[in-house]
Design an enzyme around this catalytic site. Structure first.
Site, mmCIF file in Angstrom:
data_model
loop_
_atom_site.group_PDB
_atom_site.id
_atom_site.type_symbol
_atom_site.label_atom_id
_atom_site.label_comp_id
_atom_site.label_asym_id
_atom_site.label_seq_id
_atom_site.Cartn_x
_atom_site.Cartn_y
_atom_site.Cartn_z
ATOM 1 C CE LYS A 86 13.087 -70.872 64.615
ATOM 2 N NZ LYS A 86 12.167 -72.037 64.595
HETATM 3 C C1 E4P Z 1 10.814 -73.501 67.099
HETATM 4 O O1 E4P Z 1 10.346 -73.135 66.022
HETATM 5 C C2 E4P Z 1 11.512 -74.780 67.242
HETATM 6 O O2 E4P Z 1 12.240 -75.022 66.084
HETATM 7 C C3 E4P Z 1 10.538 -75.892 67.503
HETATM 8 O O3 E4P Z 1 9.602 -75.485 68.473
HETATM 9 C C4 E4P Z 1 11.239 -77.166 67.922
HETATM 10 O O4 E4P Z 1 10.256 -78.076 68.327
HETATM 11 P P1 E4P Z 1 10.510 -79.666 68.456
HETATM 12 O O5 E4P Z 1 11.429 -79.878 69.603
HETATM 13 O O6 E4P Z 1 9.143 -80.211 68.677
HETATM 14 O O7 E4P Z 1 11.107 -80.114 67.149
#
Ligand code: E4P
Length: 224
Positions: A86
């Site tokens: 990512k």
């Molecule tokens: C995906 O892996 C994103 O990093 C994650 O869903 C972000 O979620 P949040 O907005 O709850 O931190």
């Protein structure tokens, strides 16, 4: 729909991997930090639970393209299997994505908030783009509308890139994303459970049990 679990909680991963049609696990630095344990044993254990064929998305902590590529190679080497690094959207991230594409390493471009970011990531070769639905909803940005626009633009340009909608806080956000053809979602175990729960279902099952036991007691079908 591709369902992915957004957590590094090993108990939750074990449970959901057993009971749901899960295609993998996503993490980010905040999720890893929440587990507050050694990085390598944690991600290796996640891989051991889900096996080599399910996707494991792990976010880079590096900022420039060369370091991102090096870190992606290192993580892929250590966790193996279906791996996606990512990378937050940005110039360095795009440069790294183009290089990783040539190396055959999967990329999920993350921290996406607009269709223009998503389209650029797709053109750089990202396999997934991850728009943050709830964070957009929090600023009255309509996360699902952004997801819909990204899905339609990727289709218009014939891009193989998939939308991996993320940052969900309730089941309706997931439902709305599915309604606009979003390819995949990453959600917590709580939300996964909400997606299949309904009080009418509970009432229906209770009714079946009551009627059966009223006539046949504790007998089951195999007892006849
Ligand atoms: C995906 O892996 C994103 O990093 C994650 O869903 C972000 O979620 P949040 O907005 O709850 O931190």
């Amino acid at each position: 729909m591709i369902y992915i679990l957004d957590t590094a909680n090993l108990a939750a991963i074990k449970h959901c991997n057993e009971f749901y049609p899960l295609s993998g696990v996503t993490t980010n630095p905040s999720i890893i930090a929440k587990a507050n344990t050694d990085f390598w044993p944690l991600v290796e254990e996640i891989r051991a639970i889900i096996g080599p064929d399910k996707m494991l998305h792990i976010q880079t902590t590096q900022k420039n393209a060369e370091d991102i590529v090096a870190e992606a190679k290192l993580i892929k080497e250590r966790v193996g299997g279906e791996f996606y690094v990512k990378i937050p959207i940005g110039e360095e991230g795009l440069k790294a994505t183009m290089q990783l594409k040539k190396l055959g390493i999967g990329v999920t471009m993350t921290a996406i908030f607009t269709p223009t970011q998503a389209l650029m990531a797709a053109m750089a070769g990202a396999d997934f783009v991850a728009p943050y639905v709830n964070r957009l909803d929090n600023i009255i940005g309509d996360g699902c509308e952004v997801v819909a626009e990204i899905v339609s633009q990727l289709e218009n340009y014939g891009s193989p890139c998939k939308v991996l909608a993320a940052s969900f806080k309730n089941a309706e956000q997931v439902h709305k994303c599915a309604s606009v053809g979003c390819h995949s979602v990453t959600v917590t175990d709580d939300i996964l459970k909400m997606l299949i729960s309904h009080p009418m279902t509970d009432a229906a099952i209770a009714g079946f049990d009551k009627d059966w036991h009223g006539v046949y007691g504790d007998k089951t079908i195999k007892d006849f």
